[in-house]
Write an enzyme that holds these catalytic residues in place. Structure first.
Site, PDB file in Angstrom:
ATOM      1  N   ASP A   1       0.851  -1.198   0.000  1.00 50.43           N
ATOM      2  CA  ASP A   1       0.000   0.000   0.000  1.00 50.43           C
ATOM      3  C   ASP A   1       0.879   1.237   0.000  1.00 50.43           C
ATOM      4  O   ASP A   1       1.928   1.271   0.658  1.00 50.43           O
ATOM      5  CB  ASP A   1      -0.895   0.034   1.251  1.00 50.43           C
ATOM      6  CG  ASP A   1      -2.174  -0.776   1.074  1.00 50.43           C
ATOM      7  OD1 ASP A   1      -2.285  -1.521   0.093  1.00 50.43           O
ATOM      8  OD2 ASP A   1      -3.066  -0.651   1.944  1.00 50.43           O
TER       9      ASP A   1
ATOM     10  N   ASP B   1       0.407   4.028   1.352  1.00 50.48           N
ATOM     11  CA  ASP B   1       0.339   4.889   2.537  1.00 50.48           C
ATOM     12  C   ASP B   1       0.825   4.205   3.810  1.00 50.48           C
ATOM     13  O   ASP B   1       0.584   4.694   4.907  1.00 50.48           O
ATOM     14  CB  ASP B   1      -1.098   5.398   2.724  1.00 50.48           C
ATOM     15  CG  ASP B   1      -2.109   4.275   2.789  1.00 50.48           C
ATOM     16  OD1 ASP B   1      -1.702   3.093   2.890  1.00 50.48           O
ATOM     17  OD2 ASP B   1      -3.314   4.568   2.736  1.00 50.48           O
TER      18      ASP B   1
ATOM     19  N   TRP C   1     -13.874  -0.766  -2.501  1.00 49.35           N
ATOM     20  CA  TRP C   1     -13.091  -0.979  -1.287  1.00 49.35           C
ATOM     21  C   TRP C   1     -13.390  -2.341  -0.634  1.00 49.35           C
ATOM     22  O   TRP C   1     -14.537  -2.720  -0.465  1.00 49.35           O
ATOM     23  CB  TRP C   1     -13.385   0.149  -0.275  1.00 49.35           C
ATOM     24  CG  TRP C   1     -12.546   0.060   0.957  1.00 49.35           C
ATOM     25  CD1 TRP C   1     -11.333   0.634   1.158  1.00 49.35           C
ATOM     26  CD2 TRP C   1     -12.869  -0.664   2.145  1.00 49.35           C
ATOM     27  NE1 TRP C   1     -10.859   0.298   2.399  1.00 49.35           N
ATOM     28  CE2 TRP C   1     -11.785  -0.493   3.027  1.00 49.35           C
ATOM     29  CE3 TRP C   1     -13.957  -1.448   2.535  1.00 49.35           C
ATOM     30  CZ2 TRP C   1     -11.751  -1.066   4.293  1.00 49.35           C
ATOM     31  CZ3 TRP C   1     -13.928  -2.029   3.796  1.00 49.35           C
ATOM     32  CH2 TRP C   1     -12.840  -1.833   4.656  1.00 49.35           C
TER      33      TRP C   1
ATOM     34  N   GLU D   1     -10.778  -7.892  -0.972  1.00 49.95           N
ATOM     35  CA  GLU D   1      -9.739  -8.530  -1.794  1.00 49.95           C
ATOM     36  C   GLU D   1      -8.618  -9.134  -0.951  1.00 49.95           C
ATOM     37  O   GLU D   1      -8.067 -10.176  -1.306  1.00 49.95           O
ATOM     38  CB  GLU D   1      -9.200  -7.514  -2.810  1.00 49.95           C
ATOM     39  CG  GLU D   1      -8.084  -6.566  -2.343  1.00 49.95           C
ATOM     40  CD  GLU D   1      -8.497  -5.586  -1.266  1.00 49.95           C
ATOM     41  OE1 GLU D   1      -9.708  -5.377  -1.074  1.00 49.95           O
ATOM     42  OE2 GLU D   1      -7.600  -5.031  -0.603  1.00 49.95           O
ATOM     43  N   ASP D   2      -8.334  -8.503   0.187  1.00 45.32           N
ATOM     44  CA  ASP D   2      -7.246  -9.022   1.029  1.00 45.32           C
ATOM     45  C   ASP D   2      -7.677 -10.309   1.744  1.00 45.32           C
ATOM     46  O   ASP D   2      -6.885 -11.240   1.903  1.00 45.32           O
ATOM     47  CB  ASP D   2      -6.755  -7.964   2.020  1.00 45.32           C
ATOM     48  CG  ASP D   2      -7.889  -7.243   2.743  1.00 45.32           C
ATOM     49  OD1 ASP D   2      -9.072  -7.469   2.404  1.00 45.32           O
ATOM     50  OD2 ASP D   2      -7.602  -6.459   3.655  1.00 45.32           O
TER      51      ASP D   2
ATOM     52  N   MET E   1       0.292   4.465   9.100  1.00 44.78           N
ATOM     53  CA  MET E   1      -0.529   4.812   7.931  1.00 44.78           C
ATOM     54  C   MET E   1      -0.623   6.322   7.782  1.00 44.78           C
ATOM     55  O   MET E   1      -0.979   7.019   8.726  1.00 44.78           O
ATOM     56  CB  MET E   1      -1.917   4.199   8.039  1.00 44.78           C
ATOM     57  CG  MET E   1      -2.678   4.315   6.734  1.00 44.78           C
ATOM     58  SD  MET E   1      -4.051   3.156   6.620  1.00 44.78           S
ATOM     59  CE  MET E   1      -5.374   4.311   6.578  1.00 44.78           C
TER      60      MET E   1
ATOM     61  N   HIS F   1      -5.125  10.013   5.028  1.00 47.95           N
ATOM     62  CA  HIS F   1      -5.887  10.228   3.785  1.00 47.95           C
ATOM     63  C   HIS F   1      -7.363  10.214   4.109  1.00 47.95           C
ATOM     64  O   HIS F   1      -7.785   9.723   5.152  1.00 47.95           O
ATOM     65  CB  HIS F   1      -5.530   9.193   2.717  1.00 47.95           C
ATOM     66  CG  HIS F   1      -5.857   7.765   3.077  1.00 47.95           C
ATOM     67  ND1 HIS F   1      -7.133   7.257   3.093  1.00 47.95           N
ATOM     68  CD2 HIS F   1      -5.058   6.732   3.445  1.00 47.95           C
ATOM     69  CE1 HIS F   1      -7.098   5.981   3.427  1.00 47.95           C
ATOM     70  NE2 HIS F   1      -5.859   5.635   3.668  1.00 47.95           N
TER      71      HIS F   1
ATOM     72  N   ARG G   1     -11.104   9.102   4.140  1.00 44.16           N
ATOM     73  CA  ARG G   1     -11.696   7.782   4.123  1.00 44.16           C
ATOM     74  C   ARG G   1     -12.333   7.561   2.756  1.00 44.16           C
ATOM     75  O   ARG G   1     -12.962   8.447   2.204  1.00 44.16           O
ATOM     76  CB  ARG G   1     -12.764   7.706   5.214  1.00 44.16           C
ATOM     77  CG  ARG G   1     -12.967   6.296   5.597  1.00 44.16           C
ATOM     78  CD  ARG G   1     -13.590   6.131   6.942  1.00 44.16           C
ATOM     79  NE  ARG G   1     -13.782   4.701   7.109  1.00 44.16           N
ATOM     80  CZ  ARG G   1     -14.655   4.187   7.930  1.00 44.16           C
ATOM     81  NH1 ARG G   1     -15.396   4.950   8.672  1.00 44.16           N
ATOM     82  NH2 ARG G   1     -14.775   2.885   8.023  1.00 44.16           N
TER      83      ARG G   1
HETATM   84  C1  UD2 Z   1      -7.376  -0.998   3.743  1.00 40.13           C
HETATM   85  C2  UD2 Z   1      -6.168  -1.927   3.739  1.00 40.13           C
HETATM   86  C3  UD2 Z   1      -5.736  -2.174   2.303  1.00 40.13           C
HETATM   87  C4  UD2 Z   1      -6.855  -2.704   1.468  1.00 40.13           C
HETATM   88  C5  UD2 Z   1      -8.063  -1.775   1.588  1.00 40.13           C
HETATM   89  C6  UD2 Z   1      -9.296  -2.345   0.939  1.00 40.13           C
HETATM   90  C7  UD2 Z   1      -5.102  -1.242   5.798  1.00 40.13           C
HETATM   91  C8  UD2 Z   1      -3.994  -0.505   6.411  1.00 40.13           C
HETATM   92  N1  UD2 Z   1      -5.096  -1.275   4.454  1.00 40.13           N
HETATM   93  O1  UD2 Z   1      -6.908   0.232   3.249  1.00 40.13           O
HETATM   94  O2  UD2 Z   1      -4.630  -3.078   2.280  1.00 40.13           O
HETATM   95  O3  UD2 Z   1      -7.186  -4.024   1.853  1.00 40.13           O
HETATM   96  O4  UD2 Z   1      -8.405  -1.529   2.950  1.00 40.13           O
HETATM   97  O5  UD2 Z   1      -9.228  -2.304  -0.435  1.00 40.13           O
HETATM   98  O6  UD2 Z   1      -5.944  -1.806   6.454  1.00 40.13           O
HETATM   99  N2  UD2 Z   1      -5.211   3.299  -3.466  1.00 40.13           N
HETATM  100  C9  UD2 Z   1      -4.811   4.416  -4.220  1.00 40.13           C
HETATM  101  N3  UD2 Z   1      -5.735   5.347  -4.583  1.00 40.13           N
HETATM  102  C10 UD2 Z   1      -7.036   5.230  -4.221  1.00 40.13           C
HETATM  103  C11 UD2 Z   1      -7.447   4.123  -3.468  1.00 40.13           C
HETATM  104  C12 UD2 Z   1      -6.513   3.174  -3.099  1.00 40.13           C
HETATM  105  O7  UD2 Z   1      -3.641   4.565  -4.555  1.00 40.13           O
HETATM  106  O8  UD2 Z   1      -7.826   6.118  -4.579  1.00 40.13           O
HETATM  107  C13 UD2 Z   1      -4.216   2.253  -3.125  1.00 40.13           C
HETATM  108  C14 UD2 Z   1      -3.133   2.753  -2.210  1.00 40.13           C
HETATM  109  O9  UD2 Z   1      -1.972   1.996  -2.397  1.00 40.13           O
HETATM  110  C15 UD2 Z   1      -3.761   2.501  -0.860  1.00 40.13           C
HETATM  111  C16 UD2 Z   1      -4.410   1.136  -1.082  1.00 40.13           C
HETATM  112  O10 UD2 Z   1      -4.855   1.183  -2.441  1.00 40.13           O
HETATM  113  O11 UD2 Z   1      -2.820   2.476   0.182  1.00 40.13           O
HETATM  114  C17 UD2 Z   1      -5.561   0.843  -0.116  1.00 40.13           C
HETATM  115  O12 UD2 Z   1      -6.556   1.836  -0.206  1.00 40.13           O
HETATM  116  P1  UD2 Z   1      -6.856   2.884   0.974  1.00 40.13           P
HETATM  117  O13 UD2 Z   1      -5.604   3.257   1.642  1.00 40.13           O
HETATM  118  O14 UD2 Z   1      -7.655   3.972   0.410  1.00 40.13           O
HETATM  119  O15 UD2 Z   1      -7.813   2.052   1.929  1.00 40.13           O
HETATM  120  P2  UD2 Z   1      -7.609   1.633   3.469  1.00 40.13           P
HETATM  121  O16 UD2 Z   1      -6.623   2.509   4.144  1.00 40.13           O
HETATM  122  O17 UD2 Z   1      -8.930   1.489   4.075  1.00 40.13           O
HETATM  123 MN    MN Z   2      -4.856   3.436   3.541  1.00 39.36          MN
END
Ligand code: UD2
Ligand code: MN
Length: 287
Positions: free
Chosen positions: A134, A136, A199, A202-203, A229, A232, A234
């Site tokens: 990821d 971030d 969202w 997938e993991d 992290m 960013h 939500r």
């Molecule tokens: C959580 C999980 C992530 C993934 C996601 C569901 C954690 C720390 N991370 O992330 O691994 O399973 O849920 O899909 O729990 N990204 C972009 N641009 C976007 C959206 C996503 O670059 O507009 C990429 C980027 O690498 C990001 C990753 O996808 O770090 C996960 O997306 P997120 O950070 O927006 O979602 P988050 O933090 O809920």
């Molecule tokens: Mn994230």
């Protein structure tokens, strides 16, 4: 005698394999995590060429690809690299960074981008180990070894979310954020599912695939394998989302029919930059 000396000098030129545990590791790190431009990064790390960093004084034991699924997180990308590159240097890694960008504004598909990164990397070289990262999540300890092992690994054993004081385990069976597969392991599980637009889910699907191929979910030390992290917004977790809970019920049944072997995308662009290989693809949601 000169001949012998000459021979001896030649021998000296031959590099050894890098040590299993590099010297000079510090343990816990801080991160100012301040924005930095690609230009500044290049000045800071001039040794990076075509997205590749290599040890200078030994031969790395494996060739590593770091695959970063990406859309519109330019600032995060460079903050991450600023923290990651010094760690990988100290670990004497031979690593190439791939930024895999999804074009357009359809729902994001992180897992499909992982597959794209894996497939496109083959055009660059032969990699032994893949870390899907990821953009971030910033590693906070340099004993967090970016290496593959007998089982696929969850590097992000603990995560400190923005505004929280302590890193914590996400949940039992969490397998997202930063994960590593050897090439053989990734082929074995048929990569990620391509069906998770939007969202989440997938993991969990990837963990089901991994366990279904008789791998273990190894728990790494949360004191070492922890990440911060970056802040960013939500995500809009509803927009265009597939029914991830329904999909998850068929993860194992789909595994061999759907995944890396069936990944479809349109390659818009692939080019080298000093810091990374940049790949841009379109996906067809209705397909
Ligand atoms: C959580 C999980 C992530 C993934 C996601 C569901 C954690 C720390 N991370 O992330 O691994 O399973 O849920 O899909 O729990 N990204 C972009 N641009 C976007 C959206 C996503 O670059 O507009 C990429 C980027 O690498 C990001 C990753 O996808 O770090 C996960 O997306 P997120 O950070 O927006 O979602 P988050 O933090 O809920
Ligand atoms: Mn994230």
């Amino acid at each position: 005698r000169d001949k012998i000396l000459e021979h001896f000098q030649e021998q000296q030129e031959v590099k050894d394999l890098c040590p299993l545990v590099s010297r000079g590791l510090e343990g816990n790190l801080s991160c100012k995590c301040e924005p930095i431009t690609p230009k500044e990064l290049q000045t800071r790390f001039p040794e990076l060429k075509d997205g590749r960093l290599m040890p200078t004084d030994c031969i790395a034991r494996e060739r590593l690809a770091i695959i970063i699924p990406y859309r519109d997180r330019f600032s995060h990308l460079h903050v991450l690299l600023d923290q990651l590159i010094p760690i990988l240097k100290k670990q004497q890694a031979d690593v190439t960074f791939f930024v895999v960008e999804q074009a357009g504004d359809e729902p994001f598909n992180r897992a499909l981008l992982h597959n794209v990164g894996f497939l496109e990397s083959a055009k660059v070289g032969s990699f032994d180990c893949y870390v899907f990262h990821d953009v971030d999540l910033v590693p906070m300890n340099d004993n967090n070894f970016y290496r593959c092992a007998a089982n696929p690994r969850l590097f992000a054993a603990a995560i400190q979310r923005y505004g929280k004081r302590k890193p914590r385990i996400m949940y039992h069976g969490y397998f997202g954020g930063v994960v590593g597969f050897s090439k053989a392991q990734y082929l074995d599980v048929n990569g990620n599912s391509n069906l998770y637009f939007g969202w989440g889910g997938e993991d969990d699907d990837l963990l089901l695939r991994t366990l279904n191929k008789a791998y273990k979910h190894v728990r790494l030390n949360t004191q070492v394998y922890h990440y911060r992290m970056l802040k960013h917004e939500r995500n809009d977790r509803k927009r265009g989302n597939v029914d991830r809970k329904l999909l998850l019920t068929t993860a194992e049944d789909r595994q061999d029919m759907e995944g890396l072997s069936t990944t479809k995308y349109k390659l818009n662009d692939a080019h080298y930059e000093p810091l990374y290989v940049w790949i841009n693809v379109s996906m067809n949601v209705t397909e």
